[in-house]
Design a protein around this motif. Sequence first.
Motif, PDB file in Angstrom:
ATOM      1  N   VAL A  28       2.470   1.102 -12.425  1.00  0.00           N
ATOM      2  CA  VAL A  28       1.515  -0.005 -12.499  1.00  0.00           C
ATOM      3  C   VAL A  28       2.216  -1.281 -12.956  1.00  0.00           C
ATOM      4  O   VAL A  28       1.971  -2.372 -12.427  1.00  0.00           O
ATOM      5  N   GLY A  31       4.518  -2.640 -10.056  1.00  0.00           N
ATOM      6  CA  GLY A  31       3.721  -3.188  -8.967  1.00  0.00           C
ATOM      7  C   GLY A  31       4.471  -3.189  -7.642  1.00  0.00           C
ATOM      8  O   GLY A  31       5.475  -2.489  -7.471  1.00  0.00           O
ATOM      9  N   MET A 120      -6.983   0.448  -5.335  1.00  0.00           N
ATOM     10  CA  MET A 120      -6.084   0.274  -6.479  1.00  0.00           C
ATOM     11  C   MET A 120      -4.887  -0.596  -6.123  1.00  0.00           C
ATOM     12  O   MET A 120      -4.448  -1.427  -6.925  1.00  0.00           O
ATOM     13  N   LEU A 123      -6.229  -4.145  -5.991  1.00  0.00           N
ATOM     14  CA  LEU A 123      -6.548  -4.637  -7.327  1.00  0.00           C
ATOM     15  C   LEU A 123      -5.280  -5.090  -8.048  1.00  0.00           C
ATOM     16  O   LEU A 123      -5.247  -6.156  -8.665  1.00  0.00           O
ATOM     17  N   ARG A 124      -4.224  -4.265  -7.956  1.00  0.00           N
ATOM     18  CA  ARG A 124      -2.953  -4.623  -8.608  1.00  0.00           C
ATOM     19  C   ARG A 124      -2.297  -5.814  -7.914  1.00  0.00           C
ATOM     20  O   ARG A 124      -1.777  -6.723  -8.591  1.00  0.00           O
ATOM     21  N   LEU A 129      -1.836  -7.141 -13.342  1.00  0.00           N
ATOM     22  CA  LEU A 129      -1.802  -5.999 -14.248  1.00  0.00           C
ATOM     23  C   LEU A 129      -3.033  -5.915 -15.137  1.00  0.00           C
ATOM     24  O   LEU A 129      -3.524  -4.829 -15.441  1.00  0.00           O
ATOM     25  N   TRP A 131      -6.227  -6.622 -14.701  1.00  0.00           N
ATOM     26  CA  TRP A 131      -7.447  -6.020 -14.157  1.00  0.00           C
ATOM     27  C   TRP A 131      -7.243  -4.560 -13.773  1.00  0.00           C
ATOM     28  O   TRP A 131      -8.188  -3.767 -13.798  1.00  0.00           O
ATOM     29  N   MET A 132      -6.016  -4.211 -13.446  1.00  0.00           N
ATOM     30  CA  MET A 132      -5.727  -2.792 -13.247  1.00  0.00           C
ATOM     31  C   MET A 132      -5.872  -2.047 -14.571  1.00  0.00           C
ATOM     32  O   MET A 132      -6.395  -0.932 -14.625  1.00  0.00           O
ATOM     33  N   LEU A 135      -9.572  -1.366 -15.329  1.00  0.00           N
ATOM     34  CA  LEU A 135     -10.115  -0.212 -14.611  1.00  0.00           C
ATOM     35  C   LEU A 135      -9.671   1.093 -15.255  1.00  0.00           C
ATOM     36  O   LEU A 135     -10.489   2.002 -15.462  1.00  0.00           O
ATOM     37  N   VAL A 136      -8.389   1.186 -15.585  1.00  0.00           N
ATOM     38  CA  VAL A 136      -7.870   2.409 -16.204  1.00  0.00           C
ATOM     39  C   VAL A 136      -8.558   2.664 -17.539  1.00  0.00           C
ATOM     40  O   VAL A 136      -8.973   3.798 -17.840  1.00  0.00           O
ATOM     41  N   ALA A 246     -12.475   3.471  -8.457  1.00  0.00           N
ATOM     42  CA  ALA A 246     -11.740   2.597  -7.545  1.00  0.00           C
ATOM     43  C   ALA A 246     -12.537   2.321  -6.272  1.00  0.00           C
ATOM     44  O   ALA A 246     -12.531   1.193  -5.759  1.00  0.00           O
TER      45      ALA A 246
END
Length: 263
Positions: A28, A31, A120, A123-124, A129, A131-132, A135-136, A246
């Motif tokens: 993540v 990226g 996903m 989003l990334r 980073l 907003w990823m 979500l996590v 996701a």
Amino acid sequence: MSAGSKWDDLLVRVISGAVMVAVGLGAVAIGGRWFHFAIAASCGVMVWELVSMLDSRRGKSAFLLAGIAGVCLFLSVEVSPAFGLPLLLLPSMAGLGRMERGGVTYAVFTAMILLAGYSMMGLRDDFGLLWMLWLVLCVVATDIAGYFAGRLIGGPKLWPRVSPKKTWSGAVGGWLSAALIGLVFADLTAAGVGLAGVSIAASMASQIGDISESAIKRRAGVKDSSALIPGHGGLLDRFDGMLGAAVFIVIVGQVIGFPPGVQ
């Protein structure tokens, strides 16, 4: 089982869990195409687990369909969205004729896996980073708070026939924890307090993903999606909630825009 063997199992779970977290966070953080490759490979493995559960006689087909899924997902972000969309559905179509049983479930769940992976990656790539991480954290907080709320409060079961340990108190505990994550990120960004509602919905979606995979395992008569991760089962066991959340993000982007209030 002796106390020593119990501790041995715990050690295996901790080590394998730490490796998963390290690899996931590393992908993540980096990226780009490395993250795309990690997501595509993971989704391919999940398709292999899905086929193995639904139709255990499809040994070679499971590997073939997993490969098709991983390649299609990786390529889907390398082309325009107009041509990426059919790539996301191609593995579902390719597997229908190779499954002797569970074909419809395979097609729908495989489409969900690939759409989640695509979400996903987007989003990334598009939002970074932060907003990823949101979500996590929503998914992780839902799992942790749901576990402890369910154990401490108990009460009516959510769907006892499929997932006898999950309770409504655990579900609500997960929603509240996700709302808290949303409020924290609303304060850190320009998203506004509406992000709390989006976070609750993402929590619900993650719970639906979790329960959906539990239903497939119960129908298949297996405890875990595979034995790939020592002490943890398979990738589907660990990321079923993330799949649901996701996929939900794709819907959010069409309904209210994402991130809310940032456009």
